[in-house]
Design an enzyme around this catalytic site. Structure first.
Site, PDB file in Angstrom:
ATOM      1  N   CYS A 132      -9.337 -23.225  -6.548  1.00 13.39           N
ATOM      2  CA  CYS A 132      -8.624 -22.320  -5.655  1.00 13.39           C
ATOM      3  C   CYS A 132      -7.952 -23.096  -4.525  1.00 13.39           C
ATOM      4  CB  CYS A 132      -9.596 -21.284  -5.086  1.00 13.39           C
ATOM      5  SG  CYS A 132      -8.815 -20.170  -3.915  1.00 13.39           S
ATOM      6  N   CYS A 135      -8.121 -21.401  -1.093  1.00 14.47           N
ATOM      7  CA  CYS A 135      -9.430 -21.474  -0.426  1.00 14.47           C
ATOM      8  C   CYS A 135      -9.691 -22.877   0.115  1.00 14.47           C
ATOM      9  CB  CYS A 135     -10.557 -21.120  -1.395  1.00 14.47           C
ATOM     10  SG  CYS A 135     -10.196 -19.795  -2.521  1.00 14.47           S
ATOM     11  N   ASP A 136      -9.335 -23.903  -0.641  1.00 17.15           N
ATOM     12  CA  ASP A 136      -9.805 -25.251  -0.322  1.00 17.15           C
ATOM     13  C   ASP A 136      -8.714 -26.243   0.081  1.00 17.15           C
ATOM     14  OD1 ASP A 136     -12.336 -24.367  -0.990  1.00 17.15           O
ATOM     15  OD2 ASP A 136     -12.100 -24.909  -3.102  1.00 17.15           O
TER      16      ASP A 136
END
Ligand code: NAP
Length: 306
Positions: A132, A135-136
């Site tokens: 992701c 997200c990261d």
């Protein structure tokens, strides 16, 4: 508690099904195990949902949830463990032993990223291995990243990662990308992105976090080790249908085949969205599926006596 319809999954398919079911006067509940919105929650920008030139995934998720709430959405937080099919009433078993009774069920549990299954992938998950970018990505400011895959996600998320990373290399097992032309073009035109074709990632190495990748040339079989701060894996999707194993609902790969009314072989059980055996998995197709499944459930209830 007996519901007219129990909707499994609170992504665009499930929430759209809820809007249609609630507006049709069905006693409806949506079961969701995490955040409403499904994969939209992991998508930065959506620019192909008609009516929005561009909208953030989490924002569209929130709008869909609010839309269903406006019509009286009831939700249950929980993980589906299994379904028991009855003659007129089916049961939805949740992992905490709760049971919901349903005259109809709409399965809209979606899908999730596939894993590569190479050494180091599990070990370094969350320590340089990610599925992701949204997200990261921010953890990799000015770092060197690799993206595995040649589809829409690899190209789109590769471009997203250049907001943070110094360099992004897309590693694809063939010499031709699968992604839509517009996404390929954006990736090719991005000066921070380069491509490695005919390569397979065979091992992820490091001490406490990702430090190196071992790549294999799919033509010559030659291997090389390259330094890397992180690797994002976008090699496709797998359906969230573990709870349906052994039922006649799923095909060999776990997807749910349906007819044009999104019926499964079990009367009163429908499937909608990414979890279906379908070729286009988009927010808009999932939302449309939700509408069809809910109206098919409504018609089933009318024909079979509510
Ligand atoms: P995908 O379209 O299934 O592509 C997966 C890619 O990974 C392919 O290039 C495939 O290679 C490669 N691959 C598969 N298994 C592999 C393995 N074991 N090792 C190395 N490479 C492997 O998956 P996706 O890109 O995640 O997209 C999923 C769905 O979401 C698609 O329907 C896509 O259209 C949709 N999507 C749409 C958008 C958008 O419209 N903006 C954005 C993202 C995703 P081959 O090409 O050789 O098979």
């Amino acid at each position: 508690m007996l519901y007219d319809t129990v909707i499994l999954g609170g992504g665009p398919a499930g929430l759209s099904a809820a809007v249609y079911a609630l507006r049709s006067g069905l006693k409806t509940v949506v079961v969701e195990r995490g955040l409403f919105g499904g994969q939209m929650q992991n998508t930065e920008e959506i620019e192909n949902y008609t009516g929005f030139t561009s909208i953030l995934g989490p924002e569209l998720s929130e709008r869909m949830r609010e839309h269903a709430e406006h019509f009286g959405l009831e939700t249950v937080l929980g993980e589906v463990q299994g379904l028991d099919f009855g003659n007129r009433v089916h049961q939805v078993r949740l992992s905490d032993d709760r049971i919901l009774e349903a005259k109809t069920i709409i399965i809209a549990t979606g899908c999730e990223p596939k894993k590569l299954g190479v050494p180091g992938e599990k070990e370094f998950a969350g320590r340089g291995v990610s599925y992701c970018a949204i997200c990261d990505g921010a953890f990799f400011k000015d770092k060197e990243l690799y993206v595995v895959g040649g589809g829409d996600s690899a190209c789109e998320e590769g471009v997203y990662l250049t907001k943070h990373a110094r360099k992004v290399t897309i590693v694809h097992r063939r010499d031709k990308l699968r992604a839509q032309p517009i996404l390929q073009e954006r990736a090719r035109n991005n000066e921070r992105i380069s491509f490695l074709f005919n390569r397979r990632l065979v091992e992820i190495q490091g001490e406490r976090k990702v430090e190196r990748l071992v790549l294999e040339n799919t033509v010559t079989g030659e291997r090389e080790t390259v330094p890397a701060d992180g690797v994002f894996i976008y090699i496709g999707l797998k359906p969230n249908t573990e709870f349906l194993q052994g039922t006649p609902l799923v095909n060999g790969d776990g997807w749910i085949p349906t007819d044009e009314m999104l019926r499964t072989p079990v009367p009163g059980v429908f499937a909608a969205g990414d979890v279906r055996d379908t070729w286009l998995r988009q927010v808009i197709t999932a939302a449309a599926d939700g509408a069809i499944a809910a109206m098919a459930a409504y018609r089933y209830l009318e024909e079979n006596g509510r």
